[in-house]
Design an enzyme around this catalytic site. Structure first.
Site, short mmCIF file in Angstrom:
data_model
loop_
_atom_site.label_atom_id
_atom_site.label_comp_id
_atom_site.label_asym_id
_atom_site.label_seq_id
_atom_site.Cartn_x
_atom_site.Cartn_y
_atom_site.Cartn_z
NE ARG A 49 -2.99 0.36 3.29
CZ ARG A 49 -2.27 0.60 4.34
NH1 ARG A 49 -1.62 1.94 4.61
NH2 ARG A 49 -2.52 -0.11 5.52
CE1 TYR A 102 -12.36 14.30 -16.66
CE2 TYR A 102 -12.21 13.90 -13.81
CZ TYR A 102 -12.54 13.51 -15.12
OH TYR A 102 -12.94 12.21 -15.30
CG ASP A 174 -5.29 18.19 -14.50
OD1 ASP A 174 -4.53 17.54 -15.53
OD2 ASP A 174 -6.27 17.63 -14.27
CE LYS A 199 -8.96 10.41 -18.72
NZ LYS A 199 -9.17 11.77 -17.96
C1 PLP Z 1 -9.54 12.27 -16.67
C2 PLP Z 1 -9.18 13.48 -16.26
C3 PLP Z 1 -8.93 13.59 -14.69
C4 PLP Z 1 -9.14 12.25 -13.87
O1 PLP Z 1 -8.51 11.21 -14.12
P1 PLP Z 1 -9.06 9.87 -13.63
O2 PLP Z 1 -7.80 8.96 -14.26
O3 PLP Z 1 -10.08 9.21 -14.52
O4 PLP Z 1 -9.37 9.75 -12.22
C5 PLP Z 1 -8.36 14.68 -14.10
N1 PLP Z 1 -8.17 15.89 -15.00
C6 PLP Z 1 -8.24 15.64 -16.37
C7 PLP Z 1 -7.72 16.97 -17.20
C8 PLP Z 1 -8.71 14.40 -16.90
O5 PLP Z 1 -8.86 14.74 -18.28
#
Ligand code: PLP
Length: 382
Positions: A49, A102, A174, A199
């Protein structure tokens, strides 16, 4: 860095590839050695963990790519973002961010954090003066995301980072949409970068993951919260993300080439009423994007004349695109914000965010650019 970064740390028995270490715990016949690792005096792993060798290589590769002092991972992008916010904020803290983060992040700011006595002020995304004014009223954390999802708005990173630091706030960016290939927020002065590794970093739509990179003290706080919170990245997911990242540069460059061609094609199409892509000269923040990005990325969105009904008629005709809630994958993926990024919002809330019901988000894959253009052309004609 994408290909070799971190790779040689944990090779076993002359293997050329990083092993997937499926072990919950790590054994120490020698008490003194166990004690030193457990108390952080010596390097090593104790319990899955907290840390794991495969996961550590993933963190190291992202750390190198983003140019950070330290990195820590989480089970998803939202786990990385929410753990970071919970680790760094306290009741009475004030967060400044923008309206277009997001969807999941936005819900943290509007619902979950306020319930813990944390004030979250969300300003109009491209109003830099309003953001600076909100920061001057007090700011314990400045949270930025650029380009935004799904309308590809671009924030002036150097200017906002400066404003955040003037208020004494750590600045978090982000960087999911841009990727470290196209944008390096830490080099512009940001304190932390967060990613949905699900992504572009992973790129193959087969593993969820998240990561926080940057200032070592801040990353340590996030790690200490995350290891107790328990939103740990699984070693198999870490391996898939690592394998995906080896081709990050190739993929992202091809995706940006295609996105530019698609945006240009759509801008000249008579059924398309709006195209959002930072690489287009018509984009309202094109100059800012050109100054702070080395590429404009693989994401764009466009509005079809006729609203949601037109979108419903158009989507089934696409032959070379998953109609799914993902982005950044090797396959082209499309979907309306109403079913993807902003499914939590009402049509009125989407309208207020500048998201028309006829909008389609397009994540360019690595397919042949001409094939993708032809597919879009025939689907729009249909
Ligand atoms: C998809 C996404 C998230 C969240 O990520 P997950 O892996 O789906 O939890 C956060 N920020 C952006 C810009 C995203 O496209």
């Amino acid at each position: 860095m994408a290909v070799w970064g971190g790779e040689e740390t944990y090779l076993l028995d002359r293997a050329t590839q990083v092993p997937v270490v499926h072990s919950v715990a790590f054994g120490y016949p020698d008490f003194d050695e166990w004690y030193d690792v457990a108390t952080g005096v010596a390097e090593g792993h104790i319990y899955g963990r907290n840390t794991n060798p495969t996961v550590a290589v993933f963190e190291e590769k992202v750390r190198l790519l983003e140019g950070g002092a330290a990195a820590t991972s989480a089970s998803t992008g939202m786990a990385a973002i929410s753990n970071m916010l919970h680790a760094l904020l306290r009741p009475g803290s004030r967060v400044v961010s923008v309206k277009d983060t997001y969807g999941g992040t936005s819900l943290l700011f509007t619902e979950f954090l306020p319930a813990f006595g944390i004030e979250c002020e969300l300003v109009d995304t491209t109003d830099t003066e309003a953001t600076e004014a909100a920061i001057e009223q007090g700011c314990d954390l400045l949270y930025l995301e650029t380009p935004t999802n799904p309308t590809l708005k671009v924030l002036d990173l150097p200017r906002l980072i400066k404003a955040g630091h003037a208020a004494g706030a750590p600045v978090v960016v982000d960087n999911t949409f841009a990727t470290p290939i196209n944008q390096l927020p830490l080099a512009m002065g940001a304190d932390l970068v967060v990613h949905s590794a699900t992504k572009f970093l992973g790129g193959h739509a087969d593993a969820l993951g998240g990561v926080v990179v940057g200032d070592a003290d801040l990353v340590k706080k996030v790690f200490q919260y995350r290891e107790i919170n328990g939103a740990t990245l699984d070693p198999m997911a870490a391996y898939l993300l690592l394998r995906g990242m080896k081709t990050l540069d190739l993929r992202v460059r091809q995706q940006a080439r295609t996105a530019m061609a698609v945006a240009t094609f759509l801008e000249g199409h008579d059924r398309v009423t709006q195209v959002n892509y930072p690489g287009l000269a018509s984009h309202p923040q094109h100059d800012i994007a050109a100054a702070q990005m080395t590429g404009f990325g693989g994401m764009l969105s466009f509005a079809i004349d006729g609203g949601l009904d037109a979108v419903k008629a158009f989507l089934p005709h696409m032959n070379m695109a998953h109609r799914a809630a993902n982005l950044g994958a090797v396959e082209t993926t499309i979907g309306p914000p109403a079913t993807t990024s902003h499914v939590e919002c009402t049509p009125e809330e989407r309208e207020a965010l500048g998201i028309p019901e006829g909008l389609v988000r397009y994540s360019a894959g690595i397919e042949d650019t001409d094939d993708l253009l032809a597919d879009l052309a025939q689907a729009l004609d249909s």
